[in-house]
Design an enzyme around this catalytic site. Structure first.
Site, PDB file in Angstrom:
ATOM      1  N   VAL A 122       0.873  -1.266  -0.107  1.00 35.03           N
ATOM      2  CA  VAL A 122      -0.157  -0.154  -0.039  1.00 35.03           C
ATOM      3  C   VAL A 122       0.892   1.287   0.019  1.00 35.03           C
ATOM      4  O   VAL A 122       1.929   0.900   0.554  1.00 35.03           O
ATOM      5  CB  VAL A 122      -1.160   0.036   1.229  1.00 35.03           C
ATOM      6  CG1 VAL A 122      -1.994  -1.195   1.151  1.00 35.03           C
ATOM      7  CG2 VAL A 122      -0.139   0.064   2.418  1.00 35.03           C
ATOM      8  N   SER A 123       0.358   2.172  -0.489  1.00 34.72           N
ATOM      9  CA  SER A 123       1.327   3.443  -0.561  1.00 34.72           C
ATOM     10  C   SER A 123       1.280   4.455   0.604  1.00 34.72           C
ATOM     11  O   SER A 123       2.303   5.070   0.716  1.00 34.72           O
ATOM     12  CB  SER A 123       0.670   4.264  -1.827  1.00 34.72           C
ATOM     13  OG  SER A 123       0.577   3.654  -2.959  1.00 34.72           O
ATOM     14  N   THR A 124       0.223   4.398   1.365  1.00 37.05           N
ATOM     15  CA  THR A 124       0.174   5.226   2.541  1.00 37.05           C
ATOM     16  C   THR A 124       0.044   4.539   3.936  1.00 37.05           C
ATOM     17  O   THR A 124      -0.627   3.522   4.001  1.00 37.05           O
ATOM     18  CB  THR A 124      -0.888   6.395   2.290  1.00 37.05           C
ATOM     19  OG1 THR A 124      -2.037   5.852   2.352  1.00 37.05           O
ATOM     20  CG2 THR A 124      -0.712   7.208   1.092  1.00 37.05           C
TER      21      THR A 124
END
Length: 88
Positions: free
Chosen positions: A9-11
């Site tokens: 996931v990016s965040t």
């Protein structure tokens, strides 16, 4: 043949739940997860651990291709690296 899963996931406010459930359902016994951008390969240390470890005959599984990388060039590099060691 062993299946190894990769979730990203990016965040920090996102979670891996859906990806990890799908990877387990696909038969992955080992899943490496990380929270980092998909644009810079050097920042994806868990992916690199998998790529360094994955033995011939085994398979790297992702839920969606954009969880593996955001770049076609990087995708090609990863595929060539896996093929070169006899992994899928």
């Amino acid at each position: 043949m062993t299946l190894f899963g990769y979730a990203r996931v990016s965040t920090t406010d996102q979670d891996f739940g859906i990806q990890e459930a799908a990877l387990r359902a696909a038969g992955c016994q080992t899943i490496r997860s990380e929270k980092t951008s998909g644009t810079e390969r050097g920042a994806r240390t868990e992916l690199q651990i998998l790529l360094d470890f994955l033995p011939a005959g085994d398979t790297l599984v992702v839920r969606r291709i954009d969880r593996l990388t955001k770049s076609m060039t990087d995708l090609q590099d990863i595929v060539h690296e896996l093929k070169g060691r006899g992994a899928h």
